[in-house]
Design a protein around this motif. Structure first.
Motif, PDB file in Angstrom:
ATOM      1  N   GLY A 195      36.440  43.874  15.212  1.00  0.00           N
ATOM      2  CA  GLY A 195      37.399  43.437  16.220  1.00  0.00           C
ATOM      3  C   GLY A 195      37.064  44.007  17.580  1.00  0.00           C
ATOM      4  N   ALA A 196      36.642  45.262  17.626  1.00  0.00           N
ATOM      5  CA  ALA A 196      36.277  45.882  18.897  1.00  0.00           C
ATOM      6  C   ALA A 196      35.055  45.201  19.496  1.00  0.00           C
ATOM      7  CB  ALA A 196      36.010  47.373  18.691  1.00  0.00           C
ATOM      8  N   LEU A 197      34.129  44.778  18.650  1.00  0.00           N
ATOM      9  CA  LEU A 197      32.934  44.099  19.153  1.00  0.00           C
ATOM     10  C   LEU A 197      33.266  42.713  19.685  1.00  0.00           C
ATOM     11  CD1 LEU A 197      30.323  45.038  16.405  1.00  0.00           C
ATOM     12  CD2 LEU A 197      30.478  45.951  18.727  1.00  0.00           C
ATOM     13  N   ALA A 198      34.294  42.089  19.139  1.00  0.00           N
ATOM     14  CA  ALA A 198      34.619  40.718  19.527  1.00  0.00           C
ATOM     15  C   ALA A 198      35.391  40.640  20.842  1.00  0.00           C
ATOM     16  CB  ALA A 198      35.428  40.053  18.414  1.00  0.00           C
ATOM     17  N   VAL A 199      35.904  41.764  21.306  1.00  0.00           N
ATOM     18  CA  VAL A 199      36.678  41.756  22.549  1.00  0.00           C
ATOM     19  C   VAL A 199      35.727  41.574  23.727  1.00  0.00           C
ATOM     20  CG1 VAL A 199      38.169  43.135  24.053  1.00  0.00           C
ATOM     21  CG2 VAL A 199      38.467  43.231  21.576  1.00  0.00           C
ATOM     22  N   PRO A 200      35.930  40.526  24.536  1.00  0.00           N
ATOM     23  CA  PRO A 200      35.041  40.322  25.674  1.00  0.00           C
ATOM     24  C   PRO A 200      35.273  41.397  26.741  1.00  0.00           C
ATOM     25  CG  PRO A 200      36.825  38.737  25.716  1.00  0.00           C
ATOM     26  CD  PRO A 200      36.948  39.506  24.426  1.00  0.00           C
ATOM     27  N   ALA A 201      34.231  41.700  27.464  1.00  0.00           N
ATOM     28  CA  ALA A 201      34.359  42.661  28.559  1.00  0.00           C
ATOM     29  C   ALA A 201      35.256  42.057  29.628  1.00  0.00           C
ATOM     30  CB  ALA A 201      32.990  42.993  29.127  1.00  0.00           C
ATOM     31  N   HIS A 202      36.103  42.875  30.205  1.00  0.00           N
ATOM     32  CA  HIS A 202      36.991  42.385  31.259  1.00  0.00           C
ATOM     33  C   HIS A 202      36.223  42.274  32.571  1.00  0.00           C
ATOM     34  CE1 HIS A 202      40.632  42.459  28.900  1.00  0.00           C
ATOM     35  NE2 HIS A 202      40.272  43.635  28.425  1.00  0.00           N
ATOM     36  N   ALA A 203      36.400  41.154  33.210  1.00  0.00           N
ATOM     37  CA  ALA A 203      35.762  40.949  34.506  1.00  0.00           C
ATOM     38  C   ALA A 203      36.484  41.807  35.543  1.00  0.00           C
ATOM     39  CB  ALA A 203      35.825  39.478  34.892  1.00  0.00           C
ATOM     40  N   ALA A 204      35.733  42.263  36.513  1.00  0.00           N
ATOM     41  CA  ALA A 204      36.295  43.087  37.576  1.00  0.00           C
ATOM     42  C   ALA A 204      36.694  42.217  38.759  1.00  0.00           C
ATOM     43  CB  ALA A 204      35.262  44.122  38.017  1.00  0.00           C
ATOM     44  N   THR A 205      37.610  42.735  39.564  1.00  0.00           N
ATOM     45  CA  THR A 205      37.944  42.128  40.847  1.00  0.00           C
ATOM     46  C   THR A 205      37.454  43.086  41.922  1.00  0.00           C
ATOM     47  OG1 THR A 205      39.861  40.963  39.969  1.00  0.00           O
ATOM     48  CG2 THR A 205      39.795  41.305  42.344  1.00  0.00           C
ATOM     49  N   ALA A 221      27.874  43.710  41.316  1.00  0.00           N
ATOM     50  CA  ALA A 221      28.876  43.008  40.523  1.00  0.00           C
ATOM     51  C   ALA A 221      28.177  42.369  39.324  1.00  0.00           C
ATOM     52  CB  ALA A 221      29.566  41.949  41.379  1.00  0.00           C
ATOM     53  N   LYS A 222      28.958  41.674  38.505  1.00  0.00           N
ATOM     54  CA  LYS A 222      28.429  40.967  37.343  1.00  0.00           C
ATOM     55  C   LYS A 222      28.917  39.531  37.373  1.00  0.00           C
ATOM     56  CE  LYS A 222      28.318  45.028  34.391  1.00  0.00           C
ATOM     57  NZ  LYS A 222      28.873  45.683  33.217  1.00  0.00           N
ATOM     58  N   VAL A 223      28.138  38.648  36.742  1.00  0.00           N
ATOM     59  CA  VAL A 223      28.578  37.262  36.571  1.00  0.00           C
ATOM     60  C   VAL A 223      29.940  37.299  35.879  1.00  0.00           C
ATOM     61  CG1 VAL A 223      28.108  35.116  35.325  1.00  0.00           C
ATOM     62  CG2 VAL A 223      26.255  36.294  36.506  1.00  0.00           C
ATOM     63  N   GLY A 224      30.884  36.534  36.394  1.00  0.00           N
ATOM     64  CA  GLY A 224      32.241  36.516  35.851  1.00  0.00           C
ATOM     65  C   GLY A 224      33.218  37.359  36.656  1.00  0.00           C
ATOM     66  N   SER A 227      36.843  34.112  44.776  1.00  0.00           N
ATOM     67  CA  SER A 227      35.841  33.275  44.123  1.00  0.00           C
ATOM     68  C   SER A 227      35.240  34.060  42.965  1.00  0.00           C
ATOM     69  CB  SER A 227      34.760  32.814  45.104  1.00  0.00           C
ATOM     70  OG  SER A 227      34.146  33.902  45.742  1.00  0.00           O
ATOM     71  N   VAL A 228      34.832  33.333  41.927  1.00  0.00           N
ATOM     72  CA  VAL A 228      34.259  33.942  40.730  1.00  0.00           C
ATOM     73  C   VAL A 228      32.744  33.790  40.785  1.00  0.00           C
ATOM     74  CG1 VAL A 228      34.177  33.874  38.204  1.00  0.00           C
ATOM     75  CG2 VAL A 228      36.341  33.453  39.401  1.00  0.00           C
ATOM     76  N   LEU A 229      32.050  34.888  40.524  1.00  0.00           N
ATOM     77  CA  LEU A 229      30.588  34.873  40.564  1.00  0.00           C
ATOM     78  C   LEU A 229      30.052  34.184  39.311  1.00  0.00           C
ATOM     79  CD1 LEU A 229      30.067  38.519  41.840  1.00  0.00           C
ATOM     80  CD2 LEU A 229      29.992  36.390  43.166  1.00  0.00           C
ATOM     81  N   SER A 230      29.167  33.208  39.506  1.00  0.00           N
ATOM     82  CA  SER A 230      28.695  32.411  38.367  1.00  0.00           C
ATOM     83  C   SER A 230      27.190  32.492  38.155  1.00  0.00           C
ATOM     84  CB  SER A 230      29.107  30.949  38.560  1.00  0.00           C
ATOM     85  OG  SER A 230      28.527  30.440  39.742  1.00  0.00           O
ATOM     86  N   LYS A 231      26.480  33.195  39.017  1.00  0.00           N
ATOM     87  CA  LYS A 231      25.026  33.202  38.932  1.00  0.00           C
ATOM     88  C   LYS A 231      24.486  34.593  39.267  1.00  0.00           C
ATOM     89  CE  LYS A 231      21.106  30.707  40.951  1.00  0.00           C
ATOM     90  NZ  LYS A 231      20.739  29.710  41.964  1.00  0.00           N
ATOM     91  N   ALA A 232      23.571  35.081  38.447  1.00  0.00           N
ATOM     92  CA  ALA A 232      22.972  36.402  38.676  1.00  0.00           C
ATOM     93  C   ALA A 232      21.915  36.337  39.776  1.00  0.00           C
ATOM     94  CB  ALA A 232      22.352  36.924  37.382  1.00  0.00           C
TER      95      ALA A 232
END
Length: 106
Positions: free
Chosen positions: A16-26, A43-46, A80-85
């Protein structure tokens, strides 16, 4: 609880811990006194960028490579959400001396 059931519970908790997606930052980027701050952001994509314009003039965040072109009205915030590395140099089309860099990880 039997040892076998305890192990099953631990395995399920771990999965279950592995399945939790990383939270995107603002991440906040402020435009004030004709300066972009911070001038370099990692930053990171997302992740979400909050473009905050504290000036009485409109600004843009315009990527030199064409990845984005955001217009921010005076005293307003745009997201805006970052979509590309990649590493993206950007500037204000209205005030080309306002420059900054976004380093976006996958």
């Amino acid at each position: 609880m039997s040892p076998g059931r305890h192990l099953t519970t631990l395995v399920l908790l771990a999965l279950g811990a592995l399945a939790v997606p990383a939270h995107a930052a603002t991440i906040q980027i402020v435009m004030e006194n004709l300066v972009v701050s911070p001038a370099e952001v990692s930053a990171k994509v997302g992740d979400t960028i909050e473009w905050i314009n504290k000036d009485v003039l409109a600004h843009t965040a315009t990527a030199k490579n064409g990845d984005f072109d955001v217009t921010i009205a005076p005293k307003k915030t745009v997201t805006s959400v970052l979509s590309k590395a990649g590493t993206v140099d950007y500037f204000c089309r209205y005030h080309p001396n306002m420059k900054a860099v976004l380093k976006i990880a996958p």
